[in-house]
Design a protein around this motif. Sequence first.
Motif, mmCIF file in Angstrom:
data_model
loop_
_atom_site.group_PDB
_atom_site.id
_atom_site.type_symbol
_atom_site.label_atom_id
_atom_site.label_comp_id
_atom_site.label_asym_id
_atom_site.label_seq_id
_atom_site.Cartn_x
_atom_site.Cartn_y
_atom_site.Cartn_z
ATOM 1 N N ALA A 7 7.049 10.096 -13.460
ATOM 2 C CA ALA A 7 8.108 9.406 -14.093
ATOM 3 C C ALA A 7 8.204 10.003 -15.460
ATOM 4 O O ALA A 7 7.493 10.322 -16.146
ATOM 5 C CB ALA A 7 7.637 7.886 -14.443
ATOM 6 N N PRO A 8 9.525 10.012 -16.353
ATOM 7 C CA PRO A 8 9.697 10.500 -17.459
ATOM 8 C C PRO A 8 9.273 9.399 -18.448
ATOM 9 O O PRO A 8 9.989 8.775 -18.973
ATOM 10 C CB PRO A 8 11.196 10.865 -17.282
ATOM 11 N N PHE A 9 7.838 9.689 -19.043
ATOM 12 C CA PHE A 9 7.370 8.677 -19.836
ATOM 13 C C PHE A 9 7.530 9.174 -21.104
ATOM 14 O O PHE A 9 7.008 10.435 -21.655
ATOM 15 C CB PHE A 9 5.714 8.348 -19.458
ATOM 16 N N TYR A 10 8.242 8.423 -22.163
ATOM 17 C CA TYR A 10 8.180 8.758 -23.540
ATOM 18 C C TYR A 10 6.985 8.070 -24.245
ATOM 19 O O TYR A 10 6.699 6.857 -24.214
ATOM 20 C CB TYR A 10 9.617 8.087 -24.371
ATOM 21 N N PHE A 11 6.303 9.039 -25.008
ATOM 22 C CA PHE A 11 4.990 8.743 -25.679
ATOM 23 C C PHE A 11 4.818 9.674 -26.781
ATOM 24 O O PHE A 11 4.912 10.947 -26.658
ATOM 25 C CB PHE A 11 3.984 8.506 -24.613
ATOM 26 N N ASP A 12 4.503 8.919 -27.655
ATOM 27 C CA ASP A 12 4.130 9.806 -29.299
ATOM 28 C C ASP A 12 5.305 10.654 -29.461
ATOM 29 O O ASP A 12 5.017 11.767 -29.881
ATOM 30 C CB ASP A 12 3.071 10.224 -28.791
ATOM 31 N N GLY A 13 6.784 10.396 -29.428
ATOM 32 C CA GLY A 13 7.632 11.333 -29.825
ATOM 33 C C GLY A 13 8.031 12.306 -28.842
ATOM 34 O O GLY A 13 8.778 13.226 -28.844
ATOM 35 N N GLU A 14 7.324 12.405 -27.513
ATOM 36 C CA GLU A 14 7.869 13.226 -26.453
ATOM 37 C C GLU A 14 7.796 12.658 -25.234
ATOM 38 O O GLU A 14 7.166 11.527 -24.995
ATOM 39 C CB GLU A 14 6.621 14.350 -26.542
ATOM 40 N N THR A 15 8.664 13.268 -24.390
ATOM 41 C CA THR A 15 8.894 12.698 -23.044
ATOM 42 C C THR A 15 7.887 13.646 -22.138
ATOM 43 O O THR A 15 7.678 15.036 -22.183
ATOM 44 C CB THR A 15 10.172 12.605 -22.473
ATOM 45 N N GLU A 16 6.851 12.991 -21.543
ATOM 46 C CA GLU A 16 5.923 13.573 -20.667
ATOM 47 C C GLU A 16 6.116 12.968 -18.860
ATOM 48 O O GLU A 16 6.815 12.158 -19.110
ATOM 49 C CB GLU A 16 4.608 13.353 -21.220
ATOM 50 N N LYS A 17 5.456 13.751 -18.241
ATOM 51 C CA LYS A 17 5.504 13.409 -16.730
ATOM 52 C C LYS A 17 4.265 12.515 -16.487
ATOM 53 O O LYS A 17 3.293 13.287 -16.790
ATOM 54 C CB LYS A 17 5.580 14.432 -15.799
ATOM 55 N N TRP A 18 4.498 11.356 -16.285
ATOM 56 C CA TRP A 18 3.178 10.334 -15.892
ATOM 57 C C TRP A 18 3.631 10.116 -14.415
ATOM 58 O O TRP A 18 4.646 9.984 -14.038
ATOM 59 C CB TRP A 18 3.041 9.222 -16.876
ATOM 60 N N SER A 19 2.463 9.628 -13.799
ATOM 61 C CA SER A 19 2.628 9.242 -12.388
ATOM 62 C C SER A 19 3.317 7.639 -12.834
ATOM 63 O O SER A 19 2.965 7.097 -13.444
ATOM 64 C CB SER A 19 1.345 8.918 -11.770
ATOM 65 N N ALA B 44 0.768 -1.234 -0.034
ATOM 66 C CA ALA B 44 -0.039 -0.035 0.027
ATOM 67 C C ALA B 44 0.825 1.185 -0.064
ATOM 68 O O ALA B 44 0.660 2.155 -0.742
ATOM 69 C CB ALA B 44 -0.817 -0.023 1.263
ATOM 70 N N ALA B 45 1.837 1.150 0.725
ATOM 71 C CA ALA B 45 2.793 2.547 0.729
ATOM 72 C C ALA B 45 3.689 2.773 -0.498
ATOM 73 O O ALA B 45 3.732 3.777 -1.138
ATOM 74 C CB ALA B 45 3.898 2.023 1.970
ATOM 75 N N ILE B 46 3.741 1.509 -1.201
ATOM 76 C CA ILE B 46 4.651 1.789 -2.431
ATOM 77 C C ILE B 46 3.550 2.194 -3.476
ATOM 78 O O ILE B 46 4.056 2.977 -4.297
ATOM 79 C CB ILE B 46 5.236 0.239 -2.886
ATOM 80 N N GLU B 47 2.343 1.761 -3.655
ATOM 81 C CA GLU B 47 1.514 1.868 -4.495
ATOM 82 C C GLU B 47 1.050 3.510 -4.292
ATOM 83 O O GLU B 47 0.571 4.280 -5.144
ATOM 84 C CB GLU B 47 0.058 1.224 -4.369
ATOM 85 N N GLU B 48 1.028 4.161 -2.990
ATOM 86 C CA GLU B 48 0.880 5.638 -2.895
ATOM 87 C C GLU B 48 1.837 6.389 -3.443
ATOM 88 O O GLU B 48 1.579 7.355 -3.861
ATOM 89 C CB GLU B 48 0.612 5.788 -1.222
ATOM 90 N N ILE B 49 3.110 5.800 -3.260
ATOM 91 C CA ILE B 49 4.250 6.849 -3.486
ATOM 92 C C ILE B 49 4.378 6.692 -5.139
ATOM 93 O O ILE B 49 4.616 7.862 -5.701
ATOM 94 C CB ILE B 49 5.595 6.045 -2.970
ATOM 95 N N ALA B 50 4.042 5.607 -5.568
ATOM 96 C CA ALA B 50 3.994 5.627 -7.071
ATOM 97 C C ALA B 50 2.845 5.946 -7.938
ATOM 98 O O ALA B 50 2.911 6.781 -8.994
ATOM 99 C CB ALA B 50 3.916 4.099 -7.790
#
Length: 165
Positions: free
Chosen positions: A56-68, A45-51
Amino acid sequence: MAKNKPSQGARKTETLTLRLDPKVKMMIELISRIRRQSITGVVEAAIEEIAFDLDAPFYFDGETEKWSLSSAVSEVWSTDESERFINMCFHLPSLLTYEEQRIWETIKASPFFFATEESTVATLFTVEGKGRLDRVTIRRWWSDLLGHVDEFRDSRTIVPFEPKG
């Protein structure tokens, strides 16, 4: 990435051994008593809350975005280790360890892993200048690929993978 012992095969859960400060261990134990949860449940539960709150630097559709991190893991996750690895390489490349970078660079340097007209399941992603990867071939040769990368771990250059036999 967590590894199973060779004789255990795929499992539904993984074992994690931690060294904790005794005070932190006591806190976890007390939280588990108050919440009437197992220690494992408290830690999960603690790890899921932190996550959920961690970007996270998520690369999507040619760009790096911030995703949880939680959303990124949902997008990357697969029960198949080779599929999960390829997804991570495309979506979270900046988070790869050195060993994972060696595997990824070996895949990219190996024409054997790229989709052809006969490929049935190519990745949705393209490796710049090379094309799409053949997911079925990577999955089929995954263990051999890992052995190959390990065999050449001390090489100063990437040695492309070619199947033996």
